[in-house]
Design a protein around this motif. Sequence first.
Motif, mmCIF file in Angstrom:
data_model
loop_
_atom_site.group_PDB
_atom_site.id
_atom_site.type_symbol
_atom_site.label_atom_id
_atom_site.label_comp_id
_atom_site.label_asym_id
_atom_site.label_seq_id
_atom_site.Cartn_x
_atom_site.Cartn_y
_atom_site.Cartn_z
ATOM 1 N N UNK A 274 16.885 45.138 45.381
ATOM 2 C CA UNK A 274 16.963 45.381 43.936
ATOM 3 C C UNK A 274 16.875 44.073 43.155
ATOM 4 N N UNK A 275 17.650 43.074 43.558
ATOM 5 C CA UNK A 275 17.767 41.843 42.763
ATOM 6 C C UNK A 275 16.760 40.757 43.150
ATOM 7 N N UNK A 276 16.125 40.875 44.320
ATOM 8 C CA UNK A 276 15.130 39.904 44.759
ATOM 9 C C UNK A 276 15.667 38.469 44.770
ATOM 10 N N UNK A 277 16.869 38.316 45.233
ATOM 11 C CA UNK A 277 17.482 36.992 45.333
ATOM 12 C C UNK A 277 18.534 37.026 46.433
ATOM 13 N N UNK A 278 19.161 35.909 46.711
ATOM 14 C CA UNK A 278 20.203 35.865 47.753
ATOM 15 C C UNK A 278 21.420 36.646 47.298
ATOM 16 N N UNK A 279 21.990 37.396 48.232
ATOM 17 C CA UNK A 279 23.170 38.222 47.941
ATOM 18 C C UNK A 279 24.327 37.752 48.817
ATOM 19 N N UNK A 280 25.494 37.609 48.219
ATOM 20 C CA UNK A 280 26.698 37.269 48.999
ATOM 21 C C UNK A 280 27.825 38.196 48.587
ATOM 22 N N UNK A 281 28.430 38.869 49.574
ATOM 23 C CA UNK A 281 29.609 39.701 49.334
ATOM 24 C C UNK A 281 30.816 38.959 49.881
ATOM 25 N N UNK A 282 31.812 38.775 49.045
ATOM 26 C CA UNK A 282 32.987 37.999 49.450
ATOM 27 C C UNK A 282 34.245 38.849 49.312
ATOM 28 N N UNK A 283 34.933 39.056 50.432
ATOM 29 C CA UNK A 283 36.174 39.829 50.421
ATOM 30 C C UNK A 283 37.337 38.932 50.028
ATOM 31 N N UNK A 284 38.091 39.353 49.011
ATOM 32 C CA UNK A 284 39.215 38.563 48.525
ATOM 33 C C UNK A 284 40.491 39.401 48.612
ATOM 34 N N UNK A 285 41.629 38.746 48.430
ATOM 35 C CA UNK A 285 42.913 39.433 48.474
ATOM 36 C C UNK A 285 43.318 39.979 47.113
ATOM 37 N N UNK A 286 44.460 40.680 47.097
ATOM 38 C CA UNK A 286 44.914 41.295 45.841
ATOM 39 C C UNK A 286 45.321 40.247 44.807
ATOM 40 N N UNK A 287 45.771 39.081 45.259
ATOM 41 C CA UNK A 287 46.111 38.016 44.308
ATOM 42 C C UNK A 287 44.838 37.530 43.596
ATOM 43 N N UNK A 288 43.775 37.345 44.375
ATOM 44 C CA UNK A 288 42.511 36.921 43.786
ATOM 45 C C UNK A 288 41.969 37.980 42.831
ATOM 46 N N UNK A 289 42.148 39.236 43.195
ATOM 47 C CA UNK A 289 41.699 40.330 42.327
ATOM 48 C C UNK A 289 42.381 40.238 40.962
ATOM 49 N N UNK A 290 43.692 40.026 40.981
ATOM 50 C CA UNK A 290 44.447 39.926 39.734
ATOM 51 C C UNK A 290 44.055 38.676 38.956
ATOM 52 N N UNK A 291 43.775 37.587 39.670
ATOM 53 C CA UNK A 291 43.360 36.347 39.017
ATOM 54 C C UNK A 291 42.050 36.534 38.262
ATOM 55 N N UNK A 292 41.131 37.310 38.853
ATOM 56 C CA UNK A 292 39.836 37.553 38.226
ATOM 57 C C UNK A 292 39.979 38.478 37.014
ATOM 58 N N UNK A 293 40.692 39.579 37.206
ATOM 59 C CA UNK A 293 40.763 40.603 36.164
ATOM 60 C C UNK A 293 41.747 40.262 35.042
ATOM 61 N N UNK A 294 42.827 39.530 35.374
ATOM 62 C CA UNK A 294 43.817 39.173 34.364
ATOM 63 C C UNK A 294 44.704 40.353 33.993
ATOM 64 N N UNK A 295 45.540 40.154 32.983
ATOM 65 C CA UNK A 295 46.467 41.196 32.545
ATOM 66 C C UNK A 295 47.690 40.582 31.899
ATOM 67 N N UNK A 296 48.683 41.424 31.603
ATOM 68 C CA UNK A 296 49.927 40.984 30.971
ATOM 69 C C UNK A 296 51.076 41.220 31.942
ATOM 70 N N UNK A 297 51.882 40.191 32.151
ATOM 71 C CA UNK A 297 53.018 40.305 33.059
ATOM 72 C C UNK A 297 54.202 40.990 32.411
#
Length: 322
Positions: free
Chosen positions: A136-159
């Motif tokens: 589909x994208x005609x370029x290099x693809x990388x899938x990276x598995x991260x932990x739940x802490x990284x997920x929260x770091x990416x998405x953000x939110x209010x504590x």
Amino acid sequence: MTKVIGVRFRTAGKIYYFGPKDIEFKRSDHVIVETARGVEFGTVVLPNMEVEDSKVTQPLKKVIRKATVDDEEREKRNREKEKDAYRICQEKILKHGLEMKLINAEYTFDNNKVLFYFTADGRVDFRELVKDLAGVFRTRIELRQVGVRDETKILGGIGICGRPLCCHSYLSDFAPVSIKMAKEQSLSLNPAKISGICGRLMCCLQNEAAVYEELNRKLPKVGDSVTTPDGLKGDVREINVLKQRVKVVVEVDDEKELREYPVDEIKFKPRHKKEHEGDKGGKRTKNKEKNKKQREESEEEKELEELERLEKKDGKSKLDDD
């Protein structure tokens, strides 16, 4: 000494050093640099400075240029393209029936690679998914598995404090956190109250851990026997770590009273040292059996143990691995 600038590629991300050439940079300037992932668009967080050679990973890569207006526009287009990439990848994941949760899609500045971040309970065979996405994208693809802490770091939110999450706003690395820190600070050991949005121990437990550890060294434990400045003997009922004061139950005229003293005015020994040698072993055995039974029956204790196990399993952040 080596002249460098510090560059970040995401909010609260890791800081990387680059050679500034002969260009003077200011904080918040945008730059184009060469990284292990390809050409990237970054933000200067540490302007021109000198650091020790030992702190610089050689060979030090140079800044390609200060970002131009065209570069800024290209970066905006990339951010828009990431939304479509995310949607397409999500559709492909459903098509292949993979048990994974897509978190984010990210283009490198030169469009040489598309990275997809995801979480999953175990290992996922995504080879067919990668082939599909590459078509589909005609370029290099990388899938990276991260932990739940990284997920929260990416998405953000209010504590629970009402403020933006520390990991998303300013923490570049995850510091080790343990149940012991919560105990040192006399916090509730209810897992729901000391866990963050990610389901792991709150990062802010680390903020005051060193202070509480130092203050607790000067205090007796609840239940310890102490001698007060009045010459009375009693047992510690309550301690105030920050004020360094101790409430002691003493016996005066056959009546028990609760009195408060500064910790530096009382004398005390750890509880295990006051036991008689003859019955010490028996008491310890009974106490161990009692405590063990309580731990087995306590759901909170099991949850706390699971939290600690997950903390050790998560390890370091995988967002900046190259």
